[in-house]
Design a protein around this motif. Structure first.
Motif, PDB file in Angstrom:
ATOM      1  N   GLY A   1      -0.638  -0.908   1.686  1.00  0.00           N
ATOM      2  CA  GLY A   1      -0.079  -2.259   1.739  1.00  0.00           C
ATOM      3  C   GLY A   1       0.782  -2.511   2.964  1.00  0.00           C
ATOM      4  O   GLY A   1       0.594  -3.493   3.689  1.00  0.00           O
ATOM      5  N   LEU A   2       1.724  -1.613   3.209  1.00  0.00           N
ATOM      6  CA  LEU A   2       2.594  -1.786   4.373  1.00  0.00           C
ATOM      7  C   LEU A   2       1.812  -1.556   5.667  1.00  0.00           C
ATOM      8  O   LEU A   2       1.959  -2.307   6.636  1.00  0.00           O
ATOM      9  N   SER A   3       0.982  -0.542   5.642  1.00  0.00           N
ATOM     10  CA  SER A   3       0.173  -0.240   6.841  1.00  0.00           C
ATOM     11  C   SER A   3      -0.662  -1.456   7.226  1.00  0.00           C
ATOM     12  O   SER A   3      -0.768  -1.808   8.413  1.00  0.00           O
TER      13      SER A   3
ATOM     14  N   PHE B   1       9.410  -4.155   2.634  1.00  0.00           N
ATOM     15  CA  PHE B   1       8.603  -3.155   1.914  1.00  0.00           C
ATOM     16  C   PHE B   1       9.447  -2.480   0.845  1.00  0.00           C
ATOM     17  O   PHE B   1      10.686  -2.517   0.897  1.00  0.00           O
ATOM     18  N   ASP B   2       8.768  -1.912  -0.079  1.00  0.00           N
ATOM     19  CA  ASP B   2       9.416  -1.219  -1.192  1.00  0.00           C
ATOM     20  C   ASP B   2       8.445  -0.139  -1.666  1.00  0.00           C
ATOM     21  O   ASP B   2       7.518  -0.412  -2.427  1.00  0.00           O
ATOM     22  N   LEU B   3       8.656   1.059  -1.189  1.00  0.00           N
ATOM     23  CA  LEU B   3       7.707   2.148  -1.436  1.00  0.00           C
ATOM     24  C   LEU B   3       8.381   3.277  -2.213  1.00  0.00           C
ATOM     25  O   LEU B   3       9.572   3.533  -2.029  1.00  0.00           O
ATOM     26  N   PRO B   4       7.619   3.980  -3.016  1.00  0.00           N
ATOM     27  CA  PRO B   4       8.189   5.151  -3.701  1.00  0.00           C
ATOM     28  C   PRO B   4       8.313   6.329  -2.738  1.00  0.00           C
ATOM     29  O   PRO B   4       7.439   6.556  -1.907  1.00  0.00           O
ATOM     30  N   ALA B   5       9.421   7.045  -2.859  1.00  0.00           N
ATOM     31  CA  ALA B   5       9.659   8.196  -1.979  1.00  0.00           C
ATOM     32  C   ALA B   5       9.570   9.491  -2.783  1.00  0.00           C
ATOM     33  O   ALA B   5       9.717   9.498  -4.008  1.00  0.00           O
ATOM     34  N   THR B   6       9.336  10.577  -2.062  1.00  0.00           N
ATOM     35  CA  THR B   6       9.137  11.864  -2.742  1.00  0.00           C
ATOM     36  C   THR B   6      10.401  12.374  -3.422  1.00  0.00           C
ATOM     37  O   THR B   6      10.318  13.223  -4.301  1.00  0.00           O
ATOM     38  N   ASP B   7      11.554  11.865  -3.022  1.00  0.00           N
ATOM     39  CA  ASP B   7      12.794  12.327  -3.657  1.00  0.00           C
ATOM     40  C   ASP B   7      13.115  11.527  -4.926  1.00  0.00           C
ATOM     41  O   ASP B   7      14.190  11.681  -5.507  1.00  0.00           O
TER      42      ASP B   7
ATOM     43  N   SER C   1      13.448   8.323  -5.123  1.00  0.00           N
ATOM     44  CA  SER C   1      14.070   7.025  -4.842  1.00  0.00           C
ATOM     45  C   SER C   1      13.014   6.047  -4.335  1.00  0.00           C
ATOM     46  O   SER C   1      11.821   6.356  -4.302  1.00  0.00           O
ATOM     47  N   ARG C   2      13.464   4.875  -3.947  1.00  0.00           N
ATOM     48  CA  ARG C   2      12.590   3.895  -3.299  1.00  0.00           C
ATOM     49  C   ARG C   2      12.981   3.806  -1.825  1.00  0.00           C
ATOM     50  O   ARG C   2      14.125   4.100  -1.456  1.00  0.00           O
ATOM     51  N   ALA C   3      12.046   3.440  -1.023  1.00  0.00           N
ATOM     52  CA  ALA C   3      12.333   3.169   0.392  1.00  0.00           C
ATOM     53  C   ALA C   3      12.111   1.682   0.608  1.00  0.00           C
ATOM     54  O   ALA C   3      10.990   1.191   0.501  1.00  0.00           O
ATOM     55  N   ARG C   4      13.215   0.976   0.875  1.00  0.00           N
ATOM     56  CA  ARG C   4      13.146  -0.479   1.053  1.00  0.00           C
ATOM     57  C   ARG C   4      13.746  -0.839   2.407  1.00  0.00           C
ATOM     58  O   ARG C   4      14.763  -0.269   2.811  1.00  0.00           O
ATOM     59  N   LEU C   5      13.147  -1.807   3.039  1.00  0.00           N
ATOM     60  CA  LEU C   5      13.710  -2.281   4.305  1.00  0.00           C
ATOM     61  C   LEU C   5      15.162  -2.717   4.095  1.00  0.00           C
ATOM     62  O   LEU C   5      16.030  -2.446   4.926  1.00  0.00           O
ATOM     63  N   ALA C   6      15.391  -3.346   2.970  1.00  0.00           N
ATOM     64  CA  ALA C   6      16.734  -3.881   2.699  1.00  0.00           C
ATOM     65  C   ALA C   6      17.801  -2.788   2.689  1.00  0.00           C
ATOM     66  O   ALA C   6      18.980  -3.050   2.957  1.00  0.00           O
ATOM     67  N   ASP C   7      17.376  -1.552   2.412  1.00  0.00           N
ATOM     68  CA  ASP C   7      18.344  -0.453   2.366  1.00  0.00           C
ATOM     69  C   ASP C   7      18.941  -0.160   3.741  1.00  0.00           C
ATOM     70  O   ASP C   7      20.000   0.463   3.851  1.00  0.00           O
ATOM     71  N   TYR C   8      18.242  -0.568   4.760  1.00  0.00           N
ATOM     72  CA  TYR C   8      18.661  -0.221   6.129  1.00  0.00           C
ATOM     73  C   TYR C   8      19.285  -1.395   6.878  1.00  0.00           C
ATOM     74  O   TYR C   8      20.044  -1.189   7.819  1.00  0.00           O
ATOM     75  N   LEU C   9      18.926  -2.591   6.491  1.00  0.00           N
ATOM     76  CA  LEU C   9      19.374  -3.771   7.232  1.00  0.00           C
ATOM     77  C   LEU C   9      20.906  -3.825   7.305  1.00  0.00           C
ATOM     78  O   LEU C   9      21.594  -3.687   6.291  1.00  0.00           O
ATOM     79  N   GLY C  10      21.382  -4.005   8.515  1.00  0.00           N
ATOM     80  CA  GLY C  10      22.829  -4.100   8.714  1.00  0.00           C
ATOM     81  C   GLY C  10      23.532  -2.759   8.692  1.00  0.00           C
ATOM     82  O   GLY C  10      24.744  -2.679   8.917  1.00  0.00           O
ATOM     83  N   LYS C  11      22.791  -1.701   8.402  1.00  0.00           N
ATOM     84  CA  LYS C  11      23.434  -0.378   8.281  1.00  0.00           C
ATOM     85  C   LYS C  11      22.919   0.631   9.296  1.00  0.00           C
ATOM     86  O   LYS C  11      23.700   1.327   9.939  1.00  0.00           O
ATOM     87  N   LYS C  12      21.647   0.738   9.386  1.00  0.00           N
ATOM     88  CA  LYS C  12      21.043   1.771  10.229  1.00  0.00           C
ATOM     89  C   LYS C  12      19.857   1.193  10.990  1.00  0.00           C
ATOM     90  O   LYS C  12      19.121   0.352  10.459  1.00  0.00           O
ATOM     91  N   ASN C  13      19.675   1.679  12.211  1.00  0.00           N
ATOM     92  CA  ASN C  13      18.376   1.475  12.840  1.00  0.00           C
ATOM     93  C   ASN C  13      17.364   2.315  12.061  1.00  0.00           C
ATOM     94  O   ASN C  13      17.722   3.298  11.415  1.00  0.00           O
ATOM     95  N   LEU C  14      16.135   1.921  12.146  1.00  0.00           N
ATOM     96  CA  LEU C  14      15.121   2.618  11.344  1.00  0.00           C
ATOM     97  C   LEU C  14      13.910   2.952  12.199  1.00  0.00           C
ATOM     98  O   LEU C  14      13.386   2.106  12.928  1.00  0.00           O
ATOM     99  N   VAL C  15      13.505   4.211  12.102  1.00  0.00           N
ATOM    100  CA  VAL C  15      12.232   4.624  12.701  1.00  0.00           C
ATOM    101  C   VAL C  15      11.268   4.898  11.554  1.00  0.00           C
ATOM    102  O   VAL C  15      11.580   5.676  10.655  1.00  0.00           O
TER     103      VAL C  15
END
Lengths: 166, 195
Positions: B143-145, B54-60, B62-76
């Motif tokens: 879309g993601l939902s 996914f690649d969604l616009p965030a209120t700050d 930035s973008r929120a992408r799954l790729a931003d977390y892979l290998g780095k953080k668990n994600l809720v």
């Protein structure tokens, strides 16, 4: 829904908990079991209905901690109990609230809202000041919203409940 | 949406829960959606599946992408149905209080709604802010939902939690009754189970 009125008998409710052994000891009830509210060993109870998710309750928590400490410092712990009821909160959520604000007063989860419903589905935080009346308690004051001064609120509550204090 | 009876009263009674630690959404700004069908969608993924990209616009900004977390953080991912509604307005500020739980399990939290970005942003500002990133699944709408199977027919998402591990595998799903808050304890357990 409306809060319980002043002068009204407090409902004969069972509090399910769970509560810790230390909390049971403070309240004077049997550990590890549900207890009837009327079994709390006190002349007066200040019952605050709160929710971990309520920002007003989060803001109010330091005053709650202060109030508990003042009761201890004045040697009133045997007469007055300060108790929190976590409306809709699980034991885990109540514990998050407890730890976040270093609260040492008994906090009782009410995840299914069962006690909350019996207390008039009040907004949170809501303070019930209850005075011993025969085998149970009577509502002597209700207060919706944050407490601006723990000491002032406690003094007023003690006066309403007929308990001498500083 | 229907007007409600008892559950609305319950939610109204807890309306002060509608804001973050230092700020509150005024009750008159909270829309009462009524008692809704608890779940009105069919999951399209299951525990053990790879999470969809996914690649969604965030209120700050930035973008929120799954790729931003892979290998780095668990994600809720916390999906909530709509800004300016009662349960949602309590759930996210509650997570403000629980930040340490996420950090303890090396997890990032991403809040997602199908609201458009300006509305989502205004709501969060009114709540006094949240510590986690909040993203909009508004366009392409839901879309993601939809890919996860939590898009309801009325165009809002379910109230749902997904825990995705660092490898991108879905490890926990809770599609919750839309009318009620999920228990934070269950989410904490799901995070603890990642080890």
């Amino acid at each position: 829904m409306k809060p319980l009125a002043e002068g009204q008998a407090f409902p004969d409710l069972a509090f399910k908990g769970p509560i810790s052994d230390a909390e049971a000891k403070e309240l004077g009830v049997a550990p590890g079991k549900p207890f009837a509210f009327k079994d709390i060993k006190a002349q007066a109870v200040i019952l605050v209905v709160f929710s971990m998710y309520c920002p007003f309750c989060q803001r109010d928590a330091p005053e709650l901690a202060k109030m508990h400490q003042i009761i201890k410092d004045r040697g009133l712990s045997g007469k007055v109990k300060l108790v929190g009821l976590g409306a809709g909160n699980s034991a885990f959520e109540v514990n998050v609230f407890r730890e976040k604000f270093a609260l040492r007063l008994p906090l009782i989860p009410d995840q299914d809202f069962s006690v909350y419903k019996a207390l008039g589905q009040v907004g949170t935080p809501y303070y019930y000041v209850l005075a011993r009346s025969g085998p149970g308690f009577t509502v002597v004051e209700g207060h919706l919203g944050c407490v601006s001064s723990a000491e002032a609120f406690l003094n007023q509550a003690l006066a309403k409940a007929g308990i001498g204090g500083k | 949406m229907r007007r409600l009876a008892f559950p609305l009263a319950l939610l109204l009674a807890l309306l002060p829960a509608a804001a973050a630690a230092q700020k509150a959404v005024p009750p008159e700004l909270i829309y009462q959606p009524g008692q809704l069908k608890p779940v009105d969608s069919v999951l399209a993924v299951k525990v053990g599946d790879k999470a969809p990209d996914f690649d969604l616009p965030a209120t700050d900004g930035s973008r929120a992408r799954l790729a931003d977390y892979l290998g780095k953080k668990n994600l809720v991912i916390s999906f909530v149905p709509a800004a300016w509604t009662p349960v949602c307005s309590g759930q996210w500020p509650g997570y403000n209080l629980a930040k340490e739980i996420f950090e303890k399990h090396d997890a990032a939290l991403l809040g997602v709604t199908c609201d458009n970005l300006p509305s989502l942003n205004a709501w969060i500002v009114e709540m006094g802010g949240v510590w986690f990133k909040a993203a909009s699944d508004f366009w392409p709408h839901g879309g993601l939902s939809a890919r996860l199977g939590v898009l309801r027919p009325e165009g809002v998402s379910e109230r749902a939690l997904f825990v995705i591990d660092k490898a991108g595998v879905i490890r926990f799903i809770d599609v919750h009754d839309i009318n009620a808050r999920p228990d934070l304890g269950q989410l904490a357990k799901a995070l603890a189970d990642l080890k």
